[in-house]
Design an enzyme around this catalytic site. Structure first.
Site, mmCIF file in Angstrom:
data_model
loop_
_atom_site.group_PDB
_atom_site.id
_atom_site.type_symbol
_atom_site.label_atom_id
_atom_site.label_comp_id
_atom_site.label_asym_id
_atom_site.label_seq_id
_atom_site.Cartn_x
_atom_site.Cartn_y
_atom_site.Cartn_z
ATOM 1 N N LYS A 65 0.813 -1.223 0.000
ATOM 2 C CA LYS A 65 0.000 0.000 0.000
ATOM 3 C C LYS A 65 0.846 1.274 0.000
ATOM 4 O O LYS A 65 0.393 2.338 -0.422
ATOM 5 C CB LYS A 65 -0.931 0.011 1.206
ATOM 6 C CG LYS A 65 -2.126 -0.922 1.065
ATOM 7 C CD LYS A 65 -3.166 -0.308 0.160
ATOM 8 C CE LYS A 65 -4.448 -1.128 0.127
ATOM 9 N NZ LYS A 65 -5.436 -0.545 -0.822
ATOM 10 N N SER A 89 -9.146 -0.331 5.940
ATOM 11 C CA SER A 89 -9.262 -1.445 6.889
ATOM 12 C C SER A 89 -7.949 -1.616 7.639
ATOM 13 O O SER A 89 -7.883 -2.363 8.609
ATOM 14 C CB SER A 89 -9.591 -2.737 6.141
ATOM 15 O OG SER A 89 -8.491 -3.120 5.342
ATOM 16 N N GLU A 215 -9.562 -13.546 -5.285
ATOM 17 C CA GLU A 215 -10.485 -13.040 -4.255
ATOM 18 C C GLU A 215 -10.953 -14.176 -3.354
ATOM 19 O O GLU A 215 -11.073 -15.312 -3.820
ATOM 20 C CB GLU A 215 -11.759 -12.533 -4.961
ATOM 21 C CG GLU A 215 -11.902 -11.070 -5.017
ATOM 22 C CD GLU A 215 -13.272 -10.657 -5.518
ATOM 23 O OE1 GLU A 215 -13.928 -11.401 -6.248
ATOM 24 O OE2 GLU A 215 -13.663 -9.550 -5.150
ATOM 25 N N GLY A 219 -15.867 -12.939 -0.386
ATOM 26 C CA GLY A 219 -15.853 -11.512 -0.774
ATOM 27 C C GLY A 219 -15.702 -11.455 -2.280
ATOM 28 O O GLY A 219 -14.733 -10.901 -2.794
ATOM 29 N N ASP A 221 -17.065 -9.951 -4.869
ATOM 30 C CA ASP A 221 -17.663 -8.852 -5.643
ATOM 31 C C ASP A 221 -16.998 -8.641 -7.008
ATOM 32 O O ASP A 221 -17.672 -8.420 -8.012
ATOM 33 C CB ASP A 221 -17.635 -7.550 -4.825
ATOM 34 C CG ASP A 221 -16.247 -7.234 -4.313
ATOM 35 O OD1 ASP A 221 -15.780 -7.949 -3.412
ATOM 36 O OD2 ASP A 221 -15.620 -6.293 -4.823
ATOM 37 N N SER A 312 0.834 -9.646 -0.766
ATOM 38 C CA SER A 312 0.589 -8.208 -0.644
ATOM 39 C C SER A 312 0.774 -7.619 0.753
ATOM 40 O O SER A 312 0.888 -6.399 0.886
ATOM 41 C CB SER A 312 -0.819 -7.888 -1.154
ATOM 42 O OG SER A 312 -1.758 -8.714 -0.497
HETATM 43 C C1 LIG Z 1 -2.716 -7.040 2.368
HETATM 44 C C2 LIG Z 1 -3.665 -6.501 1.355
HETATM 45 N N1 LIG Z 1 -3.720 -7.103 0.165
HETATM 46 C C3 LIG Z 1 -4.542 -6.660 -0.813
HETATM 47 C C4 LIG Z 1 -5.393 -5.584 -0.594
HETATM 48 C C5 LIG Z 1 -6.316 -5.155 -1.693
HETATM 49 O O1 LIG Z 1 -5.890 -4.010 -2.328
HETATM 50 P P1 LIG Z 1 -6.840 -3.240 -3.345
HETATM 51 O O2 LIG Z 1 -7.930 -2.591 -2.552
HETATM 52 O O3 LIG Z 1 -5.942 -2.292 -4.034
HETATM 53 O O4 LIG Z 1 -7.405 -4.285 -4.256
HETATM 54 C C6 LIG Z 1 -5.372 -4.921 0.626
HETATM 55 C C7 LIG Z 1 -6.258 -3.773 0.883
HETATM 56 O O5 LIG Z 1 -6.348 -3.248 1.971
HETATM 57 C C8 LIG Z 1 -4.480 -5.382 1.631
HETATM 58 O O6 LIG Z 1 -4.420 -4.790 2.836
#
Ligand SMILES: Cc1ncc(COP(=O)(O)O)c(C=O)c1O
Length: 318
Positions: A65, A89, A215, A219, A221, A312
């Site tokens: 992020k 979040s 996904e 969740g 969507d 991520s």
């Molecule tokens: C660890 C992690 N991975 C992925 C995401 C998803 O990112 P995006 O909203 O850009 O799809 C988030 C969003 O908060 C996240 O905290």
């Protein structure tokens, strides 16, 4: 970012998802954030499966992020911003708080009532003000926008913004440079900022590389929206353990980019997410959060052929 030899001078369609040239925006973002975000490593499965991960859980603040947030906040500060506000979040808020502190401006973060304590601590320890509001992304986005207007502060969107998307795209250029033989990339998707930015970077540089968004089933969507060809909102139901991926619908800016540049959206079960998080710990020796491990769950199910899973985030509550 230095592209590998065979990609240098590669000319491509740069009319992607926004503005005059989204690829150029991503290259600009690389320069803008180079002193803030680090170049995370690619780590190969030591047990020999061939699966590689792009380790964004080792990024500053523990998630990717920081890339999009840095790109957006640096531009805001150049335009005179003294106070930034966002809804998150956790990981986006932590990134905004970190950057605001580095740039010497104020940050206010609107988090859900049930935000993970480790993420809230990450924000307050950077000096940010934290306010709790509801449990849905829509509720906290509305509050953050309201407060920005009231206080004359700059709102920093978590995903639906061209500079945030371009910042996340820098992970895609880096990945291509570090794994030039890659054939398929698995990427977690919440609101879609990471997936749309990386897909823009990858498809406009190496269109032959398959881009798969991942996904949780709980969740779904983006999966439903992708199938239907229009934005579908999901609400209610049991929340996924992947707390960063609970957006109730894809963004109005991210969705058309994902439709155009993403090959497939895969769904993974809660059991697969848990197993992937545990596998990252026991086999890869890496601490990752469930949201970050959904890509690993998908890659492990699909088979490892020249695959890179973007991990991520690593802000795991223990
Ligand atoms: C660890 C992690 N991975 C992925 C995401 C998803 O990112 P995006 O909203 O850009 O799809 C988030 C969003 O908060 C996240 O905290």
């Amino acid at each position: 970012v230095r592209l590998p030899g065979r990609l240098r001078g590669f000319t491509c369609d740069t009319t992607g998802g926004f503005g005059m040239s989204s690829l150029k925006e991503i290259w600009n973002a690389c320069k803008r954030i180079e002193s803030i975000a680090i170049r995370t490593p690619i780590i190969e499965d030591p047990s020999g499966s061939g699966l590689r991960i792009k380790a964004e859980h080792l990024q500053r603040t523990g998630s990717f992020k920081v890339r999009g947030a840095a790109n957006r906040v640096v531009i805001a500060v150049e335009q005179g911003a003294k106070h930034v506000i966002t809804a998150s979040s956790g990981n986006h808020g932590k990134a905004v708080a970190f950057i605001a502190q580095r740039l010497g401006i104020k940050a206010t973060i609107i988090v859900p009532e049930d935000a993970r304590a480790i993420k809230v601590l990450g924000m307050t320890s950077c000096g940010a003000t934290v306010e709790r509001c509801g449990t849905t992304s829509d509720a906290r986005l509305a509050r953050a926008l309201d407060l920005s207007h009231q206080l004359g502060a700059t709102f920093v969107p978590p995903y639906d913004d061209q500079f945030v998307i371009a910042g996340q795209g820098t992970a895609g250029l880096e990945l291509l440079e570090q794994a030039p033989d890659v054939e398929v990339v698995y990427i977690p998707v919440g609101g879609g900022g990471l997936l749309s930015g990386m897909a823009l970077a990858i498809k406009q540089t190496c269109p032959w590389v398959k881009v798969v968004g991942v996904e949780p089933e709980l969740g779904n969507d983006t999966y439903l929206s992708y199938q239907k060809g229009e934005i579908v909102a999901v609400a209610g139901g049991a929340p996924s353990i992947a707390d960063g991926l609970r957006a109730v619908q894809p963004g109005s800016m991210t969705f058309p980019i994902m439709r155009r540049h993403v090959d497939e959206i895969m769904l993974v079960s809660e059991a697969e997410i848990e197993a992937a998080t545990r596998w990252m710990l026991t086999t890869m020796k890496q601490v990752v959060e469930p949201s970050g491990a959904v890509s690993v769950a998908a890659a492990r199910r699909a088979g490892p052929a020249r695959a890179v899973a973007l991990v991520s985030g690593g802000n795991l509550e223990v």
